[in-house]
Scaffold this motif. Structure first.
Motif, PDB file in Angstrom:
ATOM      1  N   ALA A  97     -83.365 -70.265  37.071  1.00 41.43           N
ATOM      2  CA  ALA A  97     -84.261 -71.092  36.249  1.00 41.43           C
ATOM      3  C   ALA A  97     -85.553 -70.342  35.944  1.00 41.43           C
ATOM      4  N   LEU A  98     -86.163 -70.678  34.828  1.00 39.96           N
ATOM      5  CA  LEU A  98     -87.471 -70.109  34.487  1.00 39.96           C
ATOM      6  C   LEU A  98     -88.560 -70.916  35.163  1.00 39.96           C
ATOM      7  N   PHE A  99     -89.480 -70.208  35.819  1.00 44.54           N
ATOM      8  CA  PHE A  99     -90.629 -70.834  36.477  1.00 44.54           C
ATOM      9  C   PHE A  99     -91.841 -69.960  36.173  1.00 44.54           C
ATOM     10  N   ALA A 100     -92.818 -70.533  35.475  1.00 42.44           N
ATOM     11  CA  ALA A 100     -94.020 -69.793  35.060  1.00 42.44           C
ATOM     12  C   ALA A 100     -93.640 -68.530  34.288  1.00 42.44           C
ATOM     13  N   GLY A 101     -92.575 -68.629  33.495  1.00 37.09           N
ATOM     14  CA  GLY A 101     -92.168 -67.516  32.651  1.00 37.09           C
ATOM     15  C   GLY A 101     -91.277 -66.481  33.298  1.00 37.09           C
ATOM     16  N   ASN A 102     -90.961 -66.650  34.587  1.00 34.13           N
ATOM     17  CA  ASN A 102     -90.107 -65.691  35.296  1.00 34.13           C
ATOM     18  C   ASN A 102     -88.804 -66.362  35.726  1.00 34.13           C
ATOM     19  N   CYS A 103     -87.750 -65.575  35.787  1.00 30.70           N
ATOM     20  CA  CYS A 103     -86.440 -66.042  36.219  1.00 30.70           C
ATOM     21  C   CYS A 103     -86.386 -66.019  37.759  1.00 30.70           C
ATOM     22  N   LEU A 104     -86.129 -67.179  38.372  1.00 29.27           N
ATOM     23  CA  LEU A 104     -86.096 -67.267  39.831  1.00 29.27           C
ATOM     24  C   LEU A 104     -84.803 -66.702  40.403  1.00 29.27           C
ATOM     25  N   ARG A 105     -84.931 -66.030  41.544  1.00 29.03           N
ATOM     26  CA  ARG A 105     -83.795 -65.546  42.334  1.00 29.03           C
ATOM     27  C   ARG A 105     -83.888 -66.232  43.689  1.00 29.03           C
ATOM     28  N   LEU A 106     -82.877 -66.955  44.067  1.00 31.11           N
ATOM     29  CA  LEU A 106     -82.914 -67.753  45.291  1.00 31.11           C
ATOM     30  C   LEU A 106     -81.702 -67.494  46.159  1.00 31.11           C
ATOM     31  N   TYR A 107     -81.896 -67.563  47.470  1.00 34.25           N
ATOM     32  CA  TYR A 107     -80.765 -67.602  48.393  1.00 34.25           C
ATOM     33  C   TYR A 107     -81.215 -68.134  49.739  1.00 34.25           C
ATOM     34  N   ILE A 108     -80.271 -68.684  50.473  1.00 34.58           N
ATOM     35  CA  ILE A 108     -80.529 -69.182  51.825  1.00 34.58           C
ATOM     36  C   ILE A 108     -80.642 -67.963  52.731  1.00 34.58           C
ATOM     37  N   THR A 109     -81.626 -67.970  53.616  1.00 30.14           N
ATOM     38  CA  THR A 109     -81.886 -66.794  54.442  1.00 30.14           C
ATOM     39  C   THR A 109     -82.165 -67.171  55.890  1.00 30.14           C
ATOM     40  N   THR A 110     -82.165 -66.166  56.759  1.00 24.96           N
ATOM     41  CA  THR A 110     -82.547 -66.363  58.155  1.00 24.96           C
ATOM     42  C   THR A 110     -83.870 -65.665  58.463  1.00 24.96           C
TER      43      THR A 110
END
Length: 102
Positions: free
Chosen positions: A83-96
């Motif tokens: 998704a775009l957030f403040a003009g940037n494409c978000l990269r997400l993942y579940i982490t430890t």
């Protein structure tokens, strides 16, 4: 330089830290409050931490969000990945990665 310590593997997963989301692609002015508001749509937000450069105070482009449950974290990732957030494409993942939130 920034250092993030990994808190590991099975013990971390068993302790329930699979509800922490790595968020990359943040704009340098992104605040903890902005991320809290964004993720609050997908469940209870326990903690938020945008990683900042030591000298400038600007966002390093990533942060961590701890959700109330693993299910909420997965829902946020599936909904916001790319998704775009403040003009940037978000990269997400579940982490430890948890030391940053300790």
């Amino acid at each position: 330089h920034l250092t993030v310590v990994v808190c590991g593997g099975r013990a971390a997963a068993a302790a329930g830290v699979r509800r922490i989301v790595y968020v990359g692609g943040l704009e340098e002015a992104t605040s903890d409050c902005q991320l809290r508001d964004l993720f609050g749509t997908y469940g209870a937000v326990v903690r938020v931490h945008v990683i900042r450069h030591k000298h400038s105070g600007k966002s390093a482009g990533y942060g961590f969000v701890e959700m109330g449950s693993g299910e909420q974290a997965r829902h946020a990732v599936s909904s916001l990945e790319g998704a775009l957030f403040a003009g940037n494409c978000l990269r997400l993942y579940i982490t430890t990665y948890v030391s940053i939130l300790a």
